[in-house]
Scaffold this motif. Structure first.
Motif, PDB file in Angstrom:
ATOM      1  N   GLY A 142      51.893  57.125  59.014  1.00 53.17           N
ATOM      2  CA  GLY A 142      51.925  58.793  58.541  1.00 53.17           C
ATOM      3  C   GLY A 142      53.274  58.747  57.603  1.00 53.17           C
ATOM      4  N   GLY A 143      54.381  58.223  58.104  1.00 50.96           N
ATOM      5  CA  GLY A 143      55.543  58.352  57.362  1.00 50.96           C
ATOM      6  C   GLY A 143      55.625  57.717  56.430  1.00 50.96           C
ATOM      7  N   ALA A 144      54.989  56.524  56.151  1.00 55.96           N
ATOM      8  CA  ALA A 144      54.873  55.835  54.718  1.00 55.96           C
ATOM      9  C   ALA A 144      54.100  56.347  53.876  1.00 55.96           C
ATOM     10  N   MET A 145      52.953  56.977  54.265  1.00 52.84           N
ATOM     11  CA  MET A 145      52.330  57.929  53.638  1.00 52.84           C
ATOM     12  C   MET A 145      53.012  59.185  52.967  1.00 52.84           C
ATOM     13  N   ARG A 146      53.696  60.019  53.632  1.00 48.10           N
ATOM     14  CA  ARG A 146      54.551  60.841  53.181  1.00 48.10           C
ATOM     15  C   ARG A 146      55.576  60.363  52.114  1.00 48.10           C
ATOM     16  N   VAL A 147      56.479  59.165  52.430  1.00 50.22           N
ATOM     17  CA  VAL A 147      57.332  58.722  51.426  1.00 50.22           C
ATOM     18  C   VAL A 147      56.587  58.094  50.518  1.00 50.22           C
ATOM     19  N   GLY A 148      55.640  57.630  50.488  1.00 50.50           N
ATOM     20  CA  GLY A 148      54.809  56.838  49.202  1.00 50.50           C
ATOM     21  C   GLY A 148      54.464  57.909  48.218  1.00 50.50           C
ATOM     22  N   ARG A 149      53.870  59.128  48.752  1.00 51.41           N
ATOM     23  CA  ARG A 149      53.493  60.416  47.895  1.00 51.41           C
ATOM     24  C   ARG A 149      54.487  60.843  47.344  1.00 51.41           C
ATOM     25  N   ALA A 150      55.799  60.811  47.852  1.00 48.42           N
ATOM     26  CA  ALA A 150      56.868  61.517  47.245  1.00 48.42           C
ATOM     27  C   ALA A 150      57.376  60.387  45.910  1.00 48.42           C
ATOM     28  N   LEU A 151      57.340  58.977  46.313  1.00 48.38           N
ATOM     29  CA  LEU A 151      57.737  58.083  45.332  1.00 48.38           C
ATOM     30  C   LEU A 151      56.848  58.063  44.167  1.00 48.38           C
ATOM     31  N   GLU A 152      55.610  58.295  44.556  1.00 49.19           N
ATOM     32  CA  GLU A 152      54.377  58.407  43.261  1.00 49.19           C
ATOM     33  C   GLU A 152      55.088  59.650  42.219  1.00 49.19           C
ATOM     34  N   ASP A 153      55.284  60.833  43.045  1.00 46.89           N
ATOM     35  CA  ASP A 153      55.699  61.885  42.179  1.00 46.89           C
ATOM     36  C   ASP A 153      57.005  61.724  41.423  1.00 46.89           C
ATOM     37  N   LEU A 154      57.730  60.705  41.829  1.00 45.68           N
ATOM     38  CA  LEU A 154      59.121  60.377  41.385  1.00 45.68           C
ATOM     39  C   LEU A 154      59.289  59.229  40.309  1.00 45.68           C
ATOM     40  N   GLY A 155      58.086  58.624  40.178  1.00 46.09           N
ATOM     41  CA  GLY A 155      57.662  57.879  39.169  1.00 46.09           C
ATOM     42  C   GLY A 155      58.053  56.288  39.765  1.00 46.09           C
ATOM     43  N   TYR A 156      58.482  55.828  40.914  1.00 48.83           N
ATOM     44  CA  TYR A 156      58.687  54.678  41.421  1.00 48.83           C
ATOM     45  C   TYR A 156      57.627  53.726  40.852  1.00 48.83           C
ATOM     46  N   THR A 157      57.941  52.303  40.949  1.00 52.75           N
ATOM     47  CA  THR A 157      57.224  51.187  40.264  1.00 52.75           C
ATOM     48  C   THR A 157      56.497  50.690  41.627  1.00 52.75           C
ATOM     49  N   TRP A 158      57.231  50.655  42.709  1.00 53.50           N
ATOM     50  CA  TRP A 158      56.686  49.726  43.724  1.00 53.50           C
ATOM     51  C   TRP A 158      57.347  50.076  44.930  1.00 53.50           C
ATOM     52  N   PHE A 159      56.739  50.028  46.265  1.00 46.14           N
ATOM     53  CA  PHE A 159      56.924  50.416  47.437  1.00 46.14           C
ATOM     54  C   PHE A 159      57.226  49.432  48.660  1.00 46.14           C
ATOM     55  N   GLU A 160      58.297  48.528  48.858  1.00 46.51           N
ATOM     56  CA  GLU A 160      57.942  47.701  49.574  1.00 46.51           C
ATOM     57  C   GLU A 160      58.169  47.552  51.132  1.00 46.51           C
ATOM     58  N   GLU A 161      57.277  47.035  51.785  1.00 42.35           N
ATOM     59  CA  GLU A 161      57.282  46.793  53.447  1.00 42.35           C
ATOM     60  C   GLU A 161      57.405  48.296  53.854  1.00 42.35           C
ATOM     61  N   PRO A 162      56.601  49.054  53.656  1.00 42.12           N
ATOM     62  CA  PRO A 162      56.752  50.477  54.336  1.00 42.12           C
ATOM     63  C   PRO A 162      56.621  50.450  55.842  1.00 42.12           C
ATOM     64  N   VAL A 163      55.861  49.701  56.528  1.00 39.97           N
ATOM     65  CA  VAL A 163      55.684  49.347  57.803  1.00 39.97           C
ATOM     66  C   VAL A 163      56.054  47.924  58.425  1.00 39.97           C
ATOM     67  N   GLN A 164      55.789  47.868  59.571  1.00 39.06           N
ATOM     68  CA  GLN A 164      56.246  46.664  60.219  1.00 39.06           C
ATOM     69  C   GLN A 164      55.279  45.397  59.692  1.00 39.06           C
ATOM     70  N   HIS A 165      56.038  44.245  59.101  1.00 41.85           N
ATOM     71  CA  HIS A 165      55.246  43.381  58.509  1.00 41.85           C
ATOM     72  C   HIS A 165      54.177  42.503  59.315  1.00 41.85           C
ATOM     73  N   TYR A 166      54.422  42.662  60.955  1.00 45.02           N
ATOM     74  CA  TYR A 166      53.241  42.154  61.590  1.00 45.02           C
ATOM     75  C   TYR A 166      52.231  42.917  61.742  1.00 45.02           C
ATOM     76  N   HIS A 167      51.992  44.218  61.398  1.00 40.49           N
ATOM     77  CA  HIS A 167      51.099  44.729  61.321  1.00 40.49           C
ATOM     78  C   HIS A 167      50.225  44.836  60.000  1.00 40.49           C
ATOM     79  N   ILE A 168      49.627  43.748  59.817  1.00 40.50           N
ATOM     80  CA  ILE A 168      48.948  43.607  58.613  1.00 40.50           C
ATOM     81  C   ILE A 168      47.917  44.491  58.040  1.00 40.50           C
TER      82      ILE A 168
END
Length: 381
Positions: free
Chosen positions: A213-239
């Motif tokens: 849920g937190g990653a979705m909120r931040v990711g949507r904001a990054l989309e609005d800000l025009g960021y190109t990529w969003f790296e490892e938003p959640v724990q890496h072992y939760h594939i």
């Protein structure tokens, strides 16, 4: 040509006047890299680097105790057979983590040795370079602990000094906690966008800091800000969680710097990750990263390797990336890259935002032997 010696050691990147780190206060260790050197009976040698987590000590001990004895007397051109044999010999130590890092170091050292034996740079042995120069991106860590103004100050300083083609702001926060300051994180991302302008390429590395849920909120904001990529938003072992975030967001979600096997990379791609970032010092060295490139190409996803090591791992990374026909992002230039300059006569550093692939045989590294010796910390088992 036969292997006669396999030497493992750390390189101490502490301040000046620390011969081998021995005059540091008791109990304190500075940052260290993990190196291996393979020598042959005709006087040639090859150098490689393992992942430096905790100084790479675990990987170096595995090499010294469990791998080096099997290499003595072997033909280094039997490269693939030697490393596949060692992987299966030590499989119960892995296959992920320190054992894979050990294999990565040996693989790079054997490629370096092979290039010197044949008088060719590694990129030639891999099939040739599409490009000899590649732009860098500034990878700027520690922003979880900074104020907005502090983030802007360090970003502005790095951009002015390095002239990167892109900037990635990293959080490096407490991995035992999630969603610590989502609103503050978004404010920092917005401030960096305002500082650098609408057209500057930006990435955001959460360092596994959010829930879905937190990653979705931040990711949507990054989309609005025009960021190109969003790296490892959640724990890496939760594939599956990483894949869910990747599939639900429009921004490119990347992952893979903590992936050690081709099978693990395949699982990330199958989950929906569209940009993979394996690290050459973890993922099988040069051979492993070339295999990752083939898998990424076959699945139509971007390969943008993680690379924070400014010395041998970095050089190996440049050789591989130069051979890729579709290189979609700049090369990572992490914090503290200047530290490696002391041990090289030809340090690889960006000039006007560009890295140049060395043309000398093997990796192309030319060492200041006295400085390398001064900073070396032998591994005893």
């Amino acid at each position: 040509m036969k292997i006669t010696k396999v030497e493992t050691f750390q390189v101490d990147w502490s301040g000046e006047g620390l011969p081998g780190g021995q005059d540091r206060p008791a109990g304190r260790k500075g940052p260290r890299s993990a190196f291996v050197r393979i020598e042959t009976d005709d006087g040639l040698f090859g150098m490689g680097e393992a992942s430096p987590m905790q100084g790479g000590l675990a990987s170096l001990v595995i090499i010294a105790q469990d791998m080096a004895p099997a290499l003595i007397g072997a033909d280094p051109l039997d490269h693939a057979i030697l490393l596949d044999t060692l992987m299966h010999k030590c499989i119960k130590l892995g296959p992920e983590g320190a054992m894979t890092g050990a294999l990565a170091a040996l693989d790079t050292a054997l490629w370096d040795l092979k290039g010197k034996a044949l008088g060719q740079p590694i990129y030639k042995l891999l099939g040739g370079a599409w490009r000899k120069q590649m732009p860098c991106y500034a990878s700027i860590g520690g922003n979880a602990w900074r104020t907005v103004d502090e983030v802007l100050a360090v970003v502005e300083r790095r951009v002015e000094k390095e002239k990167p083609a892109a900037v990635k702001i990293r959080w490096d926060g407490d991995r035992t906690r999630q969603d610590v300051d989502i609103a503050g994180d978004i404010r920092k991302a917005a401030a960096v966008r305002k500082l650098l302008g609408d057209d500057f390429v930006l990435g955001f590395d959460a360092n596994n800091g959010y829930s879905i849920g937190g990653a979705m909120r931040v990711g949507r904001a990054l989309e609005d800000l025009g960021y190109t990529w969003f790296e490892e938003p959640v724990q890496h072992y939760h594939i599956s969680a990483m894949g869910e975030v990747a599939q639900r967001l429009d921004i490119t979600v990347s992952a893979g710097e903590q992936t050690y096997t081709l099978q693990g990379l395949k699982d990330l791609i199958n989950a929906g990750v569209r940009m993979v970032q394996p690290d050459i010092t973890k993922m099988g060295g040069i051979t492993g990263l070339m295999q990752c490139a083939a898998i990424a190409h076959a699945h139509g996803v971007e390969l943008v390797p993680h690379q924070t090591q400014p010395s041998l791992g970095h050089l190996a990374n440049l050789h591989v990336l130069s051979t890729l026909i579709h290189l979609s992002k700049p090369v990572e230039l992490a914090d503290g890259w200047e530290r490696a300059g002391a041990i090289f006569e030809n340090p690889s550093e960006p000039k006007n935002g560009l890295f140049t692939v060395p043309d000398a045989p093997g990796l192309g590294a030319v060492f200041d032997q006295s400085e390398l010796q001064r900073r070396s910390v032998p591994i005893s088992i």
